[in-house]
Design an enzyme around this catalytic site. Sequence first.
Site, PDB file in Angstrom:
ATOM      1  N   ALA A 108       0.773  -1.085  -0.023  1.00 23.89           N
ATOM      2  CA  ALA A 108       0.052   0.090   0.143  1.00 23.89           C
ATOM      3  C   ALA A 108       0.886   1.382   0.036  1.00 23.89           C
ATOM      4  O   ALA A 108       0.381   2.412   0.414  1.00 23.89           O
ATOM      5  CB  ALA A 108      -1.099  -0.008   1.006  1.00 23.89           C
ATOM      6  N   TYR A 145       2.759 -15.522   5.913  1.00 22.56           N
ATOM      7  CA  TYR A 145       1.461 -15.304   6.468  1.00 22.56           C
ATOM      8  C   TYR A 145       1.026 -16.317   7.551  1.00 22.56           C
ATOM      9  O   TYR A 145      -0.253 -16.058   8.057  1.00 22.56           O
ATOM     10  CB  TYR A 145       0.479 -15.831   5.239  1.00 22.56           C
ATOM     11  CG  TYR A 145       0.401 -14.853   4.229  1.00 22.56           C
ATOM     12  CD1 TYR A 145      -0.818 -14.207   3.963  1.00 22.56           C
ATOM     13  CD2 TYR A 145       1.499 -14.514   3.362  1.00 22.56           C
ATOM     14  CE1 TYR A 145      -0.951 -13.462   2.977  1.00 22.56           C
ATOM     15  CE2 TYR A 145       1.306 -13.646   2.152  1.00 22.56           C
ATOM     16  CZ  TYR A 145      -0.053 -12.782   2.224  1.00 22.56           C
ATOM     17  OH  TYR A 145      -0.235 -12.223   1.062  1.00 22.56           O
ATOM     18  N   TYR A 190      11.078  -6.266   1.355  1.00 24.22           N
ATOM     19  CA  TYR A 190      10.849  -6.617   0.014  1.00 24.22           C
ATOM     20  C   TYR A 190      11.240  -5.417  -1.183  1.00 24.22           C
ATOM     21  O   TYR A 190      11.542  -5.734  -1.968  1.00 24.22           O
ATOM     22  CB  TYR A 190       9.312  -6.439  -0.205  1.00 24.22           C
ATOM     23  CG  TYR A 190       8.672  -7.910   0.200  1.00 24.22           C
ATOM     24  CD1 TYR A 190       9.069  -8.986  -0.216  1.00 24.22           C
ATOM     25  CD2 TYR A 190       7.466  -8.041   1.302  1.00 24.22           C
ATOM     26  CE1 TYR A 190       8.575 -10.387   0.631  1.00 24.22           C
ATOM     27  CE2 TYR A 190       7.001  -9.055   1.718  1.00 24.22           C
ATOM     28  CZ  TYR A 190       7.491 -10.185   1.214  1.00 24.22           C
ATOM     29  OH  TYR A 190       7.041 -11.464   1.994  1.00 24.22           O
ATOM     30  N   ASP A 215      44.152   6.377   6.662  1.00 20.88           N
ATOM     31  CA  ASP A 215      42.828   7.346   7.231  1.00 20.88           C
ATOM     32  C   ASP A 215      43.291   8.658   7.640  1.00 20.88           C
ATOM     33  O   ASP A 215      43.347   8.846   8.984  1.00 20.88           O
ATOM     34  CB  ASP A 215      42.213   6.552   8.340  1.00 20.88           C
ATOM     35  CG  ASP A 215      40.851   7.099   8.748  1.00 20.88           C
ATOM     36  OD1 ASP A 215      40.544   8.072   8.029  1.00 20.88           O
ATOM     37  OD2 ASP A 215      40.404   6.686   9.814  1.00 20.88           O
TER      38      ASP A 215
HETATM   39  C1  SPV Z   1      35.709   5.795  10.836  1.00 18.46           C
HETATM   40  O1  SPV Z   1      35.101   4.527  10.616  1.00 18.46           O
HETATM   41  O2  SPV Z   1      36.521   5.927  10.020  1.00 18.46           O
HETATM   42  C2  SPV Z   1      35.730   6.244  11.935  1.00 18.46           C
HETATM   43  C3  SPV Z   1      35.431   5.633  13.412  1.00 18.46           C
HETATM   44  O3  SPV Z   1      35.747   7.409  12.188  1.00 18.46           O
HETATM   45  S1  SPV Z   1      37.065   5.014  14.100  1.00 18.46           S
HETATM   46  O4  SPV Z   1      37.623   4.399  13.186  1.00 18.46           O
HETATM   47  O5  SPV Z   1      36.446   4.299  15.285  1.00 18.46           O
HETATM   48  O6  SPV Z   1      37.651   6.392  14.445  1.00 18.46           O
HETATM   49 MG    MG Z   2      36.890   8.206  10.482  1.00 20.68          MG
END
Ligand code: SPV
Ligand code: MG
Length: 426
Positions: free
Chosen positions: A11, A76, A44, A202
């Site tokens: 719906a 169901y 779904y 990172d």
């Molecule tokens: C990430 O996932 O990049 C984060 C979380 O910033 S952490 O790695 O825990 O810092």
């Molecule tokens: Mg991060």
Amino acid sequence: MEKTVFLSIGAEFIHGGHIAIIEKAAELGELTVGVLSDEVLMRYKGYPILTYEERCKVVSHIKGVSKVIKKDSLGYEKVIEELRPDYVVHSDRWRSRTKERIQQVLKKYGGELIEFPYTEKNEYEIFDMRTSRMRHMPEARRGKLRRALQLLDRPLRVLEAHNGLTGLIAEKSYVEKGEEIRQFDAMWVSSLCDSTAKGKPDIELVDMTSRENTINEIMEVTTKPIILDGDTGGLTEHFVYNIRTLERMGVSAIIIEDKVGLKKNSLFGTEVSQCQDTVEHFCEKIRAGKAAQMTRDFMIISRIESLILKQGMEDALTRAFAYVEAGADGIMIHSKEKEPDEIFEFCERFRERYKEIPLVVVPTTYNQVTEDELGRYGVNIIIYANHLIRSAFPAMNKVAHMILEHERSMEASEYCMPIKEILTLI
Ligand code: SPV
Ligand code: MG
């Protein structure tokens, strides 16, 4: 006594085909319509555009419908056993073993399955196709995080995704626990995983354009809301532009952390030198971001690094209160302790002042804690921040080494998906 009839419907969008089947069903007796819960519909068709409550309202006003109930399980069996209708009505278009299962339950008490032909109409197919595509559209996706926060009475469960494939895993994975369908509510585009997937550290080296490409890749094949790990947010002058780009794309939230200079991953803690921003400067960034924002849907969440950088609980709380006052839509509190005690304390003390502001946590190091427990401390969003890439890497590495070891791939086969399955996975 009048016969009783049951049929079930998503719906979200109603067309003549639905009305035709409802009319025919109502002719058989008193008609109860089971409207699929948001969770079932998500399973779904992807994240629903209209809420269960809205869909119910529409269905309850259709001529011939006597009663509307929630259908909150995939099968169901439960609903038929509870209602014991004389007839269950369904179109003659079936999913896998559903028909067989309905017949089995009906047989127990002598109920009957009535099939009506599915209305094949080109315009309905196009309508269905368009509405499914709409789920991927920015306008449909952006506000979903805010809405989920309002609607659900448990913490949202968020999984890391760093490409289309991991996006699909976050989108589609589910387990059935009794009557509950457990699935992820949103995706986290982690800086750590996005960088790692590209073979880079990172440290905000993967630039915003590249992060946006990752988001686009995920968006193309999913419907769930996206939370972007925005690192430090960069220069305020750049941040305000990025906010609008992300909103336009349909991202639901960005989380920025209160660090400056060369950012490194928080899980290094104090092993590497990292510098926390001043409260004043970070508040300015939040205010500028909120002022740049174009829609009401988008959220800017502030992440506090005080516990990571060993600056203490008071510093974490002072910052949290200041960031909320500056306009942050939520607070993420991070910790790399093995026990969740400092997270619990922070949440309790934060909640003494702010009852409603969403709280976000990332239980990577204190992973023994349950969602339920975090929910009791007032946590609203739980992010599983890196688990798909961390699980994929050892598997890939093992296979690579096995091929080198044996100078052929046969030995690695048991760790690989069969070719037939990978061909039909998508
Ligand atoms: C990430 O996932 O990049 C984060 C979380 O910033 S952490 O790695 O825990 O810092
Ligand atoms: Mg991060």
